[in-house]
Scaffold this active site. Structure first.
Site, PDB file in Angstrom:
ATOM      1  CG  HIS A   1      -1.718   1.192   1.451  1.00 43.38           C
ATOM      2  ND1 HIS A   1      -3.068   1.267   1.157  1.00 43.38           N
ATOM      3  CD2 HIS A   1      -1.387   2.422   1.960  1.00 43.38           C
ATOM      4  CE1 HIS A   1      -3.516   2.465   1.462  1.00 43.38           C
ATOM      5  NE2 HIS A   1      -2.522   3.189   1.958  1.00 43.38           N
ATOM      6  CD  GLU A   2       1.970   3.385   3.600  1.00 46.54           C
ATOM      7  OE1 GLU A   2       2.252   4.502   3.135  1.00 46.54           O
ATOM      8  OE2 GLU A   2       0.892   3.147   4.172  1.00 46.54           O
TER       9      GLU A   2
ATOM     10  CG  HIS B   1       0.474   6.186  -0.611  1.00 46.40           C
ATOM     11  ND1 HIS B   1      -0.651   6.728  -1.178  1.00 46.40           N
ATOM     12  CD2 HIS B   1       0.063   5.571   0.528  1.00 46.40           C
ATOM     13  CE1 HIS B   1      -1.705   6.456  -0.421  1.00 46.40           C
ATOM     14  NE2 HIS B   1      -1.302   5.761   0.612  1.00 46.40           N
TER      15      HIS B   1
ATOM     16  CD  GLU C   1      -4.766   6.445   2.402  1.00 48.48           C
ATOM     17  OE1 GLU C   1      -4.453   5.250   2.624  1.00 48.48           O
ATOM     18  OE2 GLU C   1      -3.928   7.363   2.302  1.00 48.48           O
TER      19      GLU C   1
END
Length: 662
Positions: free
Chosen positions: A179-180, A183, A263
């Site tokens: 997930h990071e 980003h 998100e």
């Protein structure tokens, strides 16, 4: 997930942020002017003003000159505070992580949970075709959370709380870290830094009000005779605090407006990275059933709440939340969820042993992940319109199937990585060995006089013990094939980033001297130096990032011709056909292949750096055209792959999985 469309979306979100910021700032200017007018109305003899008492007298005090002066003062103050905060945060993800209480995790860590985190970061870095970012842990935080910070992928860091490292299984932690990583690739980090900087300027008004309130109360307490002016000072301070509070409300709304949608997209991207919905979904379920949840107690956490994996504070009203509710995020990932969170006994200390599979080196596992990612069919841009739901549904298959696919891809890349001598794997775990491997990669290509020239430079300029280590590693490095050199250097990045600034300057000077010792620079030496410079310079030096300048392909025809010509000549097939295929894909007519004699490394380097100034949506098109040219003869040779990877690095454009060459 089209990462480059998301980067362009991040740029549009930045403009949206600026508009919201200007509106909030305009409101603050109006409120401060109203407060100053009220101060004059209460603190002075308002009867001398035309208009008398009451609202009429208050409005009579309004002055456009004063409005302009106060507006300029407020804007200048907010701008100065935002600039200072930007300079603090723009130094790289390291500054953000350390300001939140983070501690760097080194490869030599004896903590099995930290080593597991490092392995996961290595795996996903190779899967994403980007350098391994530094890993930080927030050792005092029990909550399950994580974040990625930095201005661009070259200075990015990934941080996890101690709670996340201890409470989550390997697959769950992999989903959180993936997930990071999304980003990083989506361009969200720069937006997050800008958001924090601008909003700090808005909330600073409240800090000034708090200061005036305390100073006014202190002055009144010391004065035996209270004047109306001194009595009004605490009122002004209270008024500024209220304005600051309103600014905080505006900041909360802005963060919520900017952060929530990304998100959902990052959750979907994590599924694309790991090809498994259960990892990140179960991590969210664990957070929901864990007493501390995702709370982070660092004093600066609320200011940076929008960069975290989950909410860092309890919210009385959902409108201020920077993240979507847990149940909504989970249902997008697991449509059959029964609504029950995962209850798990808390692990407070790193005392429970982990399996050998968890703590093994991540290089081999990363190779399998990258191989699997390089050959998975991915959905098109239509998935973005549904907030990643198509991606999630496409990736829903069992863990056994996922493992089977990864094992099946072992012949593609795993065998190559396994052939790297263990002594080299061990050498890149610490800075001296990592620098020695880089120097050996250049030196091992030399013969006779040029080899002696390189060894002479090493004898004169190498750090203590470095020359001897290079000599010992040369036989092993000489046995490496082209497809093994860059994966080895990718695994060396964490160790290279742990050098001190003087050590890095010395290493960089020595490497450049060795490269230039034979009087020329070949393509491999250019690629190696550009990779190291591009990924390490931001860690130690103040560098100026490329800025979008070219919106259309027609503006970069000349550098494209140079770069594509060099790439076409590297293959074993028909160079003219490969060049024409790339030009056709880019819809460029009239370009002719340059003769090999005109394809100098110097011109190639200038061309690549010009392409680095293209707008984000042009860069993947250029890389795709390069990939087509490289594969024209039916096989992408390691030299071509190294060239494309190096160009992508200089362009600050990580290769997404669908463009990975293997």
């Amino acid at each position: 997930m089209d990462f480059f469309s998301q980067q362009d979306r991040a740029r549009r979100n930045t403009r949206y942020l600026v508009v919201l910021f200007i509106l909030a700032l305009s409101l603050i200017v109006l409120l401060v002017n109203a407060l100053v007018t009220a101060f004059l109305w209460v603190g002075g003899d308002y009867n001398i003003y035309v208009g008398g008492t009451g609202w009429k007298g208050y409005l009579a005090l309004f002055s456009w000159d004063r409005f302009a002066i106060i507006g300029l003062a407020v804007v200048s103050t907010v701008g100065f505070v935002s600039l200072v905060r930007w300079l603090q945060l723009a130094s790289g993800g390291k500054a953000v992580a350390e300001s939140l209480g983070g501690r760097r995790v080194l490869r030599q860590s004896a903590d099995p949970y930290e080593k597991r985190c490092l392995n996961i970061v290595e795996e996903l870095s190779l899967a994403a075709n980007m350098p391994v970012p530094a890993l930080y842990v927030l050792p005092e935080e029990r909550g399950i959370n994580a974040f990625a910070a930095g201005v661009n992928p070259t200075d990015a860091v990934v941080a996890v709380t101690r709670g996340a490292a201890l409470q989550l299984t390997r697959d769950e932690l992999q989903g959180v870290v993936a997930h990071e990583f999304s980003h990083i690739l989506n361009g969200d980090m720069r937006l997050g830094i800008r958001l924090a900087s601008l909003l700090k300027g808005i909330t600073f008004i409240g800090d000034v009000g708090h200061f005036l309130l305390r100073m006014g109360a202190y002055g009144v307490g010391r004065s035996n005779r209270r004047s109306e002016s001194s009595a009004a000072l605490p009122v002004v301070g209270l008024g500024l605090m209220i304005i600051g509070w309103l600014g905080s409300l505006a900041a909360g709304f802005i963060k919520a407006a900017i952060s929530r949608q990304k998100e959902y997209l990052a959750d979907a991207s994590a599924v694309q990275f790991t090809r498994d919905t259960s990892g990140i979904a179960d991590a969210l379920k664990v957070i929901g059933g864990f007493v501390p949840g995702s709370l982070v107690h660092s004093a600066r956490a609320p200011e940076m709440s929008h960069i975290f994996f989950g909410e860092v504070r309890h919210r009385l009203w959902e409108g201020f939340a920077t993240h979507p509710p847990l149940d909504r995020r989970i249902r997008r990932l697991d449509k059959n969820w029964n609504g029950q969170f995962i209850q798990r006994s808390e692990v407070r200390y790193a005392t429970e042993p982990l399996s050998a599979n968890d703590v093994q080196t991540g290089v081999g596992r990363a190779a399998l992940v990258a191989a699997a990612m390089a050959n998975v069919a991915l959905p098109d841009e239509a998935a973005i319109a549904t907030d990643g739901q198509t991606i999630i549904e496409d990736a829903e298959f069992s863990q056994d199937q996922r493992v089977t696919e990864m094992v099946a891809e072992n012949d593609l890349l795993g065998e190559t990585v396994e052939q790297i001598p263990e002594v080299l794997h061990n050498a890149v775990l610490e800075p001296l060995g990592a620098t020695a491997v880089a120097l050996a990669l250049v030196t091992a290509r030399r013969q006779d006089d040029t080899l002696n020239a390189a060894l002479t430079v090493l004898k004169e300029k190498a750090a203590r013990g470095q020359e001897e280590l290079v000599a010992r590693l040369l036989p092993k490095v000489s046995s490496l094939g082209p497809g093994q050199r860059f994966p080895l250097m990718a695994s060396a990045m964490p160790a290279l980033k742990s050098m001190s600034t003087p050590q890095y300057r010395e290493f960089k000077t020595t490497l450049l001297s060795v490269i230039q010792s034979d009087g020329q620079i070949d393509l491999f030496e250019w690629c190696l130096f550009q990779l190291l410079r591009h990924y390490l310079d931001p860690e130690y030096l103040r560098v100026e990032n490329s800025r979008p300048r070219y919106r259309h392909m027609a503006k970069v025809r000349a550098p494209l011709r140079q770069v594509l010509s060099v790439l076409a000549h590297q293959g074993t097939g028909d160079s003219a056909r490969a060049f024409a295929l790339a030009c056709e894909d880019l819809k460029l007519s009239g370009l002719q292949l340059l003769p090999l004699a005109q394809c100098s490394v110097a011109e190639f380097s200038r061309g690549v750096h010009t392409l680095a100034d293209c707008y984000p949506l042009l860069k993947p098109r250029i890389l795709k055209a390069m990939a087509l040219a490289a594969a024209d003869d039916g096989e992408v040779c390691p030299v071509e792959r190294e060239l494309v990877v190096a160009v992508a690095a200089v362009m600050d454009c990580p290769l997404p999985p669908e463009l990975a060459l293997s």
